[in-house]
Write a protein that holds these residues in place. Structure first.
Motif, PDB file in Angstrom:
ATOM      1  N   VAL A 104     -23.370  22.612  -8.631  1.00  0.00           N
ATOM      2  CA  VAL A 104     -23.293  21.187  -8.267  1.00  0.00           C
ATOM      3  C   VAL A 104     -22.835  20.349  -9.451  1.00  0.00           C
ATOM      4  CG1 VAL A 104     -24.681  19.184  -7.623  1.00  0.00           C
ATOM      5  CG2 VAL A 104     -24.991  21.344  -6.415  1.00  0.00           C
ATOM      6  N   VAL A 105     -23.296  20.677 -10.637  1.00  0.00           N
ATOM      7  CA  VAL A 105     -22.874  19.937 -11.837  1.00  0.00           C
ATOM      8  C   VAL A 105     -21.370  20.051 -12.032  1.00  0.00           C
ATOM      9  CG1 VAL A 105     -23.022  19.898 -14.356  1.00  0.00           C
ATOM     10  CG2 VAL A 105     -25.113  20.082 -12.993  1.00  0.00           C
ATOM     11  N   VAL A 106     -20.828  21.259 -11.818  1.00  0.00           N
ATOM     12  CA  VAL A 106     -19.376  21.463 -11.973  1.00  0.00           C
ATOM     13  C   VAL A 106     -18.606  20.645 -10.931  1.00  0.00           C
ATOM     14  CG1 VAL A 106     -17.522  23.169 -11.848  1.00  0.00           C
ATOM     15  CG2 VAL A 106     -19.652  23.740 -13.018  1.00  0.00           C
ATOM     16  N   VAL A 107     -19.066  20.655  -9.688  1.00  0.00           N
ATOM     17  CA  VAL A 107     -18.371  19.909  -8.627  1.00  0.00           C
ATOM     18  C   VAL A 107     -18.419  18.410  -8.896  1.00  0.00           C
ATOM     19  CG1 VAL A 107     -18.428  19.327  -6.175  1.00  0.00           C
ATOM     20  CG2 VAL A 107     -18.726  21.686  -6.886  1.00  0.00           C
ATOM     21  N   VAL A 108     -19.579  17.913  -9.309  1.00  0.00           N
ATOM     22  CA  VAL A 108     -19.708  16.476  -9.610  1.00  0.00           C
ATOM     23  C   VAL A 108     -18.803  16.088 -10.782  1.00  0.00           C
ATOM     24  CG1 VAL A 108     -21.293  14.705 -10.458  1.00  0.00           C
ATOM     25  CG2 VAL A 108     -22.028  16.277  -8.672  1.00  0.00           C
ATOM     26  N   ALA A 109     -18.722  16.951 -11.786  1.00  0.00           N
ATOM     27  CA  ALA A 109     -17.826  16.672 -12.909  1.00  0.00           C
ATOM     28  C   ALA A 109     -16.375  16.624 -12.441  1.00  0.00           C
ATOM     29  CB  ALA A 109     -17.999  17.736 -13.986  1.00  0.00           C
ATOM     30  N   GLY A 110     -15.989  17.529 -11.524  1.00  0.00           N
ATOM     31  CA  GLY A 110     -14.629  17.503 -10.965  1.00  0.00           C
ATOM     32  C   GLY A 110     -14.368  16.249 -10.167  1.00  0.00           C
ATOM     33  N   LEU A 111     -15.376  15.774  -9.414  1.00  0.00           N
ATOM     34  CA  LEU A 111     -15.219  14.539  -8.634  1.00  0.00           C
ATOM     35  C   LEU A 111     -15.003  13.338  -9.540  1.00  0.00           C
ATOM     36  CD1 LEU A 111     -15.371  12.934  -5.980  1.00  0.00           C
ATOM     37  CD2 LEU A 111     -17.866  12.880  -6.260  1.00  0.00           C
ATOM     38  N   TRP A 117       0.836  -1.218   0.000  1.00  0.00           N
ATOM     39  CA  TRP A 117       0.000   0.000   0.000  1.00  0.00           C
ATOM     40  C   TRP A 117       0.863   1.257   0.000  1.00  0.00           C
ATOM     41  CZ3 TRP A 117      -3.907  -1.727   4.348  1.00  0.00           C
ATOM     42  CH2 TRP A 117      -4.785  -2.681   3.801  1.00  0.00           C
ATOM     43  N   VAL A 118       1.923   1.199   0.829  1.00  0.00           N
ATOM     44  CA  VAL A 118       2.815   2.371   0.860  1.00  0.00           C
ATOM     45  C   VAL A 118       3.459   2.577  -0.494  1.00  0.00           C
ATOM     46  CG1 VAL A 118       4.956   3.268   1.853  1.00  0.00           C
ATOM     47  CG2 VAL A 118       3.255   2.198   3.347  1.00  0.00           C
ATOM     48  N   SER A 119       3.868   1.477  -1.112  1.00  0.00           N
ATOM     49  CA  SER A 119       4.480   1.573  -2.445  1.00  0.00           C
ATOM     50  C   SER A 119       3.482   2.128  -3.461  1.00  0.00           C
ATOM     51  CB  SER A 119       4.974   0.185  -2.876  1.00  0.00           C
ATOM     52  OG  SER A 119       5.460   0.223  -4.198  1.00  0.00           O
ATOM     53  N   ALA A 120       2.216   1.658  -3.372  1.00  0.00           N
ATOM     54  CA  ALA A 120       1.192   2.142  -4.310  1.00  0.00           C
ATOM     55  C   ALA A 120       0.910   3.622  -4.093  1.00  0.00           C
ATOM     56  CB  ALA A 120      -0.083   1.324  -4.135  1.00  0.00           C
ATOM     57  N   ILE A 121       0.892   4.033  -2.795  1.00  0.00           N
ATOM     58  CA  ILE A 121       0.639   5.454  -2.508  1.00  0.00           C
ATOM     59  C   ILE A 121       1.767   6.311  -3.047  1.00  0.00           C
ATOM     60  CG2 ILE A 121       0.475   7.133  -0.631  1.00  0.00           C
ATOM     61  CD1 ILE A 121      -1.034   5.024   0.989  1.00  0.00           C
ATOM     62  N   ILE A 122       3.008   5.838  -2.822  1.00  0.00           N
ATOM     63  CA  ILE A 122       4.154   6.610  -3.310  1.00  0.00           C
ATOM     64  C   ILE A 122       4.128   6.717  -4.827  1.00  0.00           C
ATOM     65  CG2 ILE A 122       6.665   6.601  -3.493  1.00  0.00           C
ATOM     66  CD1 ILE A 122       6.753   5.321  -0.715  1.00  0.00           C
ATOM     67  N   GLN A 123       3.758   5.615  -5.489  1.00  0.00           N
ATOM     68  CA  GLN A 123       3.702   5.639  -6.945  1.00  0.00           C
ATOM     69  C   GLN A 123       2.581   6.546  -7.467  1.00  0.00           C
ATOM     70  OE1 GLN A 123       3.345   1.578  -8.218  1.00  0.00           O
ATOM     71  NE2 GLN A 123       5.463   1.025  -7.649  1.00  0.00           N
ATOM     72  N   ASN A 124       1.475   6.620  -6.676  1.00  0.00           N
ATOM     73  CA  ASN A 124       0.313   7.411  -7.127  1.00  0.00           C
ATOM     74  C   ASN A 124       0.263   8.810  -6.522  1.00  0.00           C
ATOM     75  OD1 ASN A 124      -1.048   5.478  -8.843  1.00  0.00           O
ATOM     76  ND2 ASN A 124      -1.486   4.316  -6.969  1.00  0.00           N
ATOM     77  N   ILE A 125       1.347   9.215  -5.848  1.00  0.00           N
ATOM     78  CA  ILE A 125       1.354  10.566  -5.276  1.00  0.00           C
ATOM     79  C   ILE A 125       1.114  11.636  -6.339  1.00  0.00           C
ATOM     80  CG2 ILE A 125       2.915  12.306  -4.306  1.00  0.00           C
ATOM     81  CD1 ILE A 125       3.861  10.259  -2.317  1.00  0.00           C
ATOM     82  N   PRO A 126       1.762  11.560  -7.510  1.00  0.00           N
ATOM     83  CA  PRO A 126       1.473  12.579  -8.536  1.00  0.00           C
ATOM     84  C   PRO A 126      -0.006  12.600  -8.939  1.00  0.00           C
ATOM     85  CG  PRO A 126       3.465  11.390  -9.070  1.00  0.00           C
ATOM     86  CD  PRO A 126       2.829  10.656  -7.942  1.00  0.00           C
ATOM     87  N   ASN A 127      -0.583  11.387  -9.117  1.00  0.00           N
ATOM     88  CA  ASN A 127      -2.016  11.342  -9.469  1.00  0.00           C
ATOM     89  C   ASN A 127      -2.887  11.883  -8.339  1.00  0.00           C
ATOM     90  OD1 ASN A 127      -1.386  10.187 -11.919  1.00  0.00           O
ATOM     91  ND2 ASN A 127      -1.724   8.096 -11.215  1.00  0.00           N
ATOM     92  N   LEU A 128      -2.515  11.574  -7.074  1.00  0.00           N
ATOM     93  CA  LEU A 128      -3.273  12.058  -5.926  1.00  0.00           C
ATOM     94  C   LEU A 128      -3.227  13.584  -5.853  1.00  0.00           C
ATOM     95  CD1 LEU A 128      -4.890  11.375  -3.390  1.00  0.00           C
ATOM     96  CD2 LEU A 128      -2.714  11.195  -2.140  1.00  0.00           C
ATOM     97  N   ILE A 129      -2.034  14.122  -6.042  1.00  0.00           N
ATOM     98  CA  ILE A 129      -1.904  15.587  -6.017  1.00  0.00           C
ATOM     99  C   ILE A 129      -2.729  16.215  -7.145  1.00  0.00           C
ATOM    100  CG2 ILE A 129      -0.276  17.494  -6.316  1.00  0.00           C
ATOM    101  CD1 ILE A 129       1.845  15.739  -4.976  1.00  0.00           C
ATOM    102  N   LEU A 130      -2.657  15.596  -8.326  1.00  0.00           N
ATOM    103  CA  LEU A 130      -3.426  16.121  -9.469  1.00  0.00           C
ATOM    104  C   LEU A 130      -4.933  16.040  -9.212  1.00  0.00           C
ATOM    105  CD1 LEU A 130      -3.401  17.247 -12.315  1.00  0.00           C
ATOM    106  CD2 LEU A 130      -3.293  14.898 -13.192  1.00  0.00           C
ATOM    107  N   ALA A 131      -5.365  14.931  -8.586  1.00  0.00           N
ATOM    108  CA  ALA A 131      -6.786  14.785  -8.283  1.00  0.00           C
ATOM    109  C   ALA A 131      -7.244  15.838  -7.267  1.00  0.00           C
ATOM    110  CB  ALA A 131      -7.062  13.381  -7.737  1.00  0.00           C
ATOM    111  N   ILE A 132      -6.375  16.089  -6.248  1.00  0.00           N
ATOM    112  CA  ILE A 132      -6.718  17.127  -5.259  1.00  0.00           C
ATOM    113  C   ILE A 132      -6.792  18.491  -5.921  1.00  0.00           C
ATOM    114  CG2 ILE A 132      -5.904  18.326  -3.200  1.00  0.00           C
ATOM    115  CD1 ILE A 132      -4.720  15.653  -2.257  1.00  0.00           C
ATOM    116  N   LEU A 133      -5.856  18.772  -6.813  1.00  0.00           N
ATOM    117  CA  LEU A 133      -5.872  20.049  -7.530  1.00  0.00           C
ATOM    118  C   LEU A 133      -7.130  20.188  -8.389  1.00  0.00           C
ATOM    119  CD1 LEU A 133      -2.125  20.352  -8.621  1.00  0.00           C
ATOM    120  CD2 LEU A 133      -3.314  21.619  -6.810  1.00  0.00           C
ATOM    121  N   VAL A 134      -7.541  19.062  -9.004  1.00  0.00           N
ATOM    122  CA  VAL A 134      -8.764  19.090  -9.823  1.00  0.00           C
ATOM    123  C   VAL A 134      -9.980  19.408  -8.957  1.00  0.00           C
ATOM    124  CG1 VAL A 134     -10.354  17.637 -11.143  1.00  0.00           C
ATOM    125  CG2 VAL A 134      -7.912  17.609 -11.656  1.00  0.00           C
TER     126      VAL A 134
END
Length: 300
Positions: A74-81, A19-36
């Motif tokens: 709400v439509v914009v937020v749902v699209a971002g999610l 899990w730690v390895s997967a989180i480290i590998q997906n940190i860029p995607n996680l950051i991008l998702a948070i930014l989105v």
């Protein structure tokens, strides 16, 4: 026993490392998702303000413009999610959310069928140019001035100052008469004069009285006058003319004024507006025997 515990502990460690390895590998995607998600939040606030201003230019009801603006946000937020979940490769969760939203939407729609129908009817009514606040309308057996149109109901103020609250669905589904769409209304008066009256004089006097009473009636030719029937005790007529009016109250006031002036003119000219009369005529004379009457009273 110790071997079993050791094996379980090693498996747990391996899971955690994975899990730690997967989180480290997906940190860029996680950051991008948070930014989105953050970007979608601020975009939703901006869309809310823009849509609210645009809708307010066409709809006078604040509740309607707020609702449409919030739905857009709400439509914009749902699209971002959904976009953030796609970035995190959580397509299965995305599918589950869509399925859950469909089921929940169906259940909510069935439970709130009447409320939702009134809400959508309120949105439709708010965009109709032929129904505006301040108009005098007649619908569903009620007549009055439109005071408010919101997401739930339609409020009328009747001539007696009583408020009538009607569900939006009934307004949309039933015929509606709007007196304020035109600037003119036609007044229709019915009356009767005695059989001894000069009918030509009655017609002329009635037209003159209406023309002199209302400024909107330019001449006698603008007044329609028709004798309609030989009544039981009078010859009846119909008189019609147009006035400048946009509400039923103005029409009632004009009719009241016309009746008063016509009555004054008829009284001055000696024209009779008769009461209903019934004449009983006995052609045969009744013969009374005085002797039999005296005998009947003596017996009593």
């Amino acid at each position: 026993m110790k071997n079993t515990l050791g094996t379980a502990f090693n498996q747990l460690i391996d899971k955690l490392e994975g899990w730690v390895s997967a989180i480290i590998q997906n940190i860029p995607n996680l950051i991008l998702a948070i930014l989105v998600m953050i970007a979608s939040y601020f975009i939703a606030k901006y869309i809310n303000k823009i849509v609210s201003k645009l809708v307010e230019k066409r709809v006078s009801q604040k509740s309607i413009s707020n609702m449409i603006a919030r739905i857009s946000a709400v439509v914009v937020v749902v699209a971002g999610l959904f976009l953030a979940l796609g970035i995190l490769n959580l397509s299965k969760m995305l599918t589950s959310l869509l399925a859950g939203a469909g089921v929940a939407g169906l259940a909510i729609g069935l439970a709130l069928q009447g409320t939702l129908s009134n809400t959508f009817a309120g949105v439709v009514l708010s965009f109709r140019k032929k129904i505006q606040i301040g108009n005098w309308i007649e619908t569903n057996g009620y007549s009055g001035e439109v005071i408010d149109i919101n997401l739930k109901d339609f409020t009328l103020k009747e001539a007696d100052n009583n408020m009538v609250v009607i569900p939006n669905k009934l307004i949309l589904e039933n015929p509606l008469k709007n007196y304020s769409l035109t600037t003119k209304m036609r007044i229709a008066l019915t009356c009767g004069v005695g059989y001894e009256s000069d009918l030509e004089e009655v017609e002329k006097l009635t037209k003159e009285t209406i023309a002199n009473t209302f400024d909107q009636v330019e001449s006698m030719d603008d007044v329609e006058f028709y004798f309609t029937e030989f009544g039981d005790s009078s010859i009846n007529y119909l008189c019609r003319f147009w006035i400048d009016a946009e509400s039923m109250l103005e029409k009632l006031r004009a009719k009241n004024k016309a009746i008063i002036e016509i009555k004054k003119a008829y009284d001055k000219a000696g024209i009779n507006i008769p009461f209903p009369i019934r004449t009983l005529q006995f052609d045969n004379k009744l013969k009374l025997d005085k002797t039999s009457i005296d005998k009947q009273f003596s017996n009593n």
